[in-house]
Scaffold this motif. Structure first.
Motif, PDB file in Angstrom:
ATOM      1  N   ASP A 140      13.528   3.240   4.432  1.00  0.00           N
ATOM      2  CA  ASP A 140      14.846   2.918   3.881  1.00  0.00           C
ATOM      3  C   ASP A 140      14.867   1.546   3.199  1.00  0.00           C
ATOM      4  O   ASP A 140      15.922   1.056   2.802  1.00  0.00           O
ATOM      5  N   GLY A 141      13.720   0.901   3.101  1.00  0.00           N
ATOM      6  CA  GLY A 141      13.625  -0.377   2.410  1.00  0.00           C
ATOM      7  C   GLY A 141      13.710  -1.587   3.313  1.00  0.00           C
ATOM      8  O   GLY A 141      13.455  -2.712   2.870  1.00  0.00           O
ATOM      9  N   ARG A 142      14.045  -1.383   4.600  1.00  0.00           N
ATOM     10  CA  ARG A 142      14.099  -2.511   5.534  1.00  0.00           C
ATOM     11  C   ARG A 142      12.686  -2.994   5.855  1.00  0.00           C
ATOM     12  O   ARG A 142      11.746  -2.190   5.843  1.00  0.00           O
ATOM     13  N   GLN A 143      12.568  -4.273   6.156  1.00  0.00           N
ATOM     14  CA  GLN A 143      11.260  -4.819   6.518  1.00  0.00           C
ATOM     15  C   GLN A 143      11.252  -5.162   7.987  1.00  0.00           C
ATOM     16  O   GLN A 143      12.155  -5.805   8.511  1.00  0.00           O
ATOM     17  N   CYS A 144      10.178  -4.748   8.685  1.00  0.00           N
ATOM     18  CA  CYS A 144      10.049  -5.056  10.117  1.00  0.00           C
ATOM     19  C   CYS A 144       9.755  -6.527  10.303  1.00  0.00           C
ATOM     20  O   CYS A 144       9.080  -7.155   9.493  1.00  0.00           O
ATOM     21  N   ALA A 145      10.278  -7.058  11.387  1.00  0.00           N
ATOM     22  CA  ALA A 145      10.034  -8.477  11.686  1.00  0.00           C
ATOM     23  C   ALA A 145       8.593  -8.677  12.107  1.00  0.00           C
ATOM     24  O   ALA A 145       7.958  -7.794  12.642  1.00  0.00           O
ATOM     25  N   ALA A 153       1.697   1.952  17.554  1.00  0.00           N
ATOM     26  CA  ALA A 153       1.405   1.521  16.178  1.00  0.00           C
ATOM     27  C   ALA A 153       1.948   0.113  15.934  1.00  0.00           C
ATOM     28  O   ALA A 153       2.946  -0.297  16.509  1.00  0.00           O
ATOM     29  N   ILE A 154       1.292  -0.632  15.064  1.00  0.00           N
ATOM     30  CA  ILE A 154       1.717  -1.980  14.692  1.00  0.00           C
ATOM     31  C   ILE A 154       2.418  -1.911  13.348  1.00  0.00           C
ATOM     32  O   ILE A 154       1.834  -1.472  12.354  1.00  0.00           O
ATOM     33  N   LEU A 155       3.683  -2.345  13.307  1.00  0.00           N
ATOM     34  CA  LEU A 155       4.488  -2.264  12.084  1.00  0.00           C
ATOM     35  C   LEU A 155       4.953  -3.639  11.609  1.00  0.00           C
ATOM     36  O   LEU A 155       5.871  -3.729  10.788  1.00  0.00           O
ATOM     37  N   THR A 156       4.329  -4.691  12.077  1.00  0.00           N
ATOM     38  CA  THR A 156       4.733  -6.040  11.706  1.00  0.00           C
ATOM     39  C   THR A 156       4.683  -6.241  10.192  1.00  0.00           C
ATOM     40  O   THR A 156       3.647  -6.030   9.565  1.00  0.00           O
ATOM     41  N   GLY A 157       5.828  -6.608   9.631  1.00  0.00           N
ATOM     42  CA  GLY A 157       5.893  -6.873   8.197  1.00  0.00           C
ATOM     43  C   GLY A 157       5.898  -5.640   7.325  1.00  0.00           C
ATOM     44  O   GLY A 157       5.906  -5.751   6.087  1.00  0.00           O
ATOM     45  N   ALA A 158       5.895  -4.451   7.920  1.00  0.00           N
ATOM     46  CA  ALA A 158       5.898  -3.222   7.122  1.00  0.00           C
ATOM     47  C   ALA A 158       7.269  -2.977   6.511  1.00  0.00           C
ATOM     48  O   ALA A 158       8.303  -3.321   7.096  1.00  0.00           O
ATOM     49  N   ILE A 159       7.300  -2.386   5.329  1.00  0.00           N
ATOM     50  CA  ILE A 159       8.546  -1.990   4.679  1.00  0.00           C
ATOM     51  C   ILE A 159       8.818  -0.545   5.056  1.00  0.00           C
ATOM     52  O   ILE A 159       8.015   0.351   4.749  1.00  0.00           O
TER      53      ILE A 159
END
Length: 235
Positions: free
Chosen positions: A230-235, A221-227
């Motif tokens: 827990d509120g953290r944002q993926c790089a 899966a691609i999670l780039t920029g996803a929140i």
């Protein structure tokens, strides 16, 4: 080669005369098992065999669906000569206008007939165990919708509102969820293998487990920029 309907029932493991609901469920189960994306990608022979089997399953489903009985549309009969005409002082009642949105909240949808459902209002809709694979639901409103155990392979949900939606054990292989809002959604047991979740909002989503251990499948899966939940944002 032309086959009898009994052959197509056998392909889906059904008895002749099975209901449309049974046909859809059998297709969903077999497609989940035989889809090539679920197999090791370094085994082309196995992938080719699974693709051929899936093609046969798809054809059997389409043939049986085309034979499924449809509800007859009642034909209005001419009024009897003995039927009294409306009183001049009381004009005939005007029929109530029907809702223009065929996807009203709270309804159960066995088999949506339209592949393009972009922007559809499906708030609170009951879509449990439905096959929506390949549908275009860009920017659709699915807030609070029940998609539990749904077969959503390759669905386009870019920019869709899925806040508080129930995606428990849903199959979202290779789905497009770019910039989708999944805040507070139930994602436990869902399969997002190969899905694009870039820019998606998963804040507060239920993912099971504890800490960084999720009970959600995210292989490839691609999670780039996803929140993240827990509120953290993926790089």
């Amino acid at each position: 080669m032309t086959y009898s309907l009994n052959h197509y029932y056998q392909v889906l493991g059904l008895e002749p005369g099975a209901s449309l609901e049974d046909i859809n469920q059998a297709y969903k189960d077999l497609a989940f098992i035989w889809h090539p994306d679920r197999l090791p990608q370094d085994n082309p022979r196995l992938i080719e065999k699974a693709a051929a089997r899936l093609k046969e399953i798809n054809h059997a489903r389409d043939m049986l669906r085309s034979q499924a009985p449809t509800a007859a549309v009642p034909v209005s009969q001419p009024a009897s000569r003995s039927t009294p005409s409306p009183s001049p002082s009381r004009p005939p009642a005007t029929p109530r206008s029907q809702p223009t949105n065929p996807y009203r909240p709270g309804r159960s949808y066995r088999r949506p007939d339209m592949r393009d459902m972009q922007g559809a209002d499906l708030r609170g809709a009951n879509l449990r165990e439905r096959d929506l694979s390949g549908r275009n639901l860009k920017n659709a409103n699915l807030m609070g919708a029940n998609l539990r155990d749904g077969f959503l392979h390759g669905i386009d949900l870019e920019g869709a509102n899925l806040r508080q939606a129930n995606l428990f054990r849903a199959n979202l292989l290779r789905a497009n969820l770019r910039n989708a809002d999944l805040a507070g959604a139930n994602l436990v047991g869902a399969d997002f293998s190969g899905a694009d979740l870039s820019g998606a909002n998963l804040k507060g989503a239920l993912v099971g487990g504890s800490g960084d251990r999720w009970l959600v499948k995210l292989t490839g899966a691609i999670l780039t920029g996803a929140i993240l939940p827990d509120g953290r944002q993926c790089a």
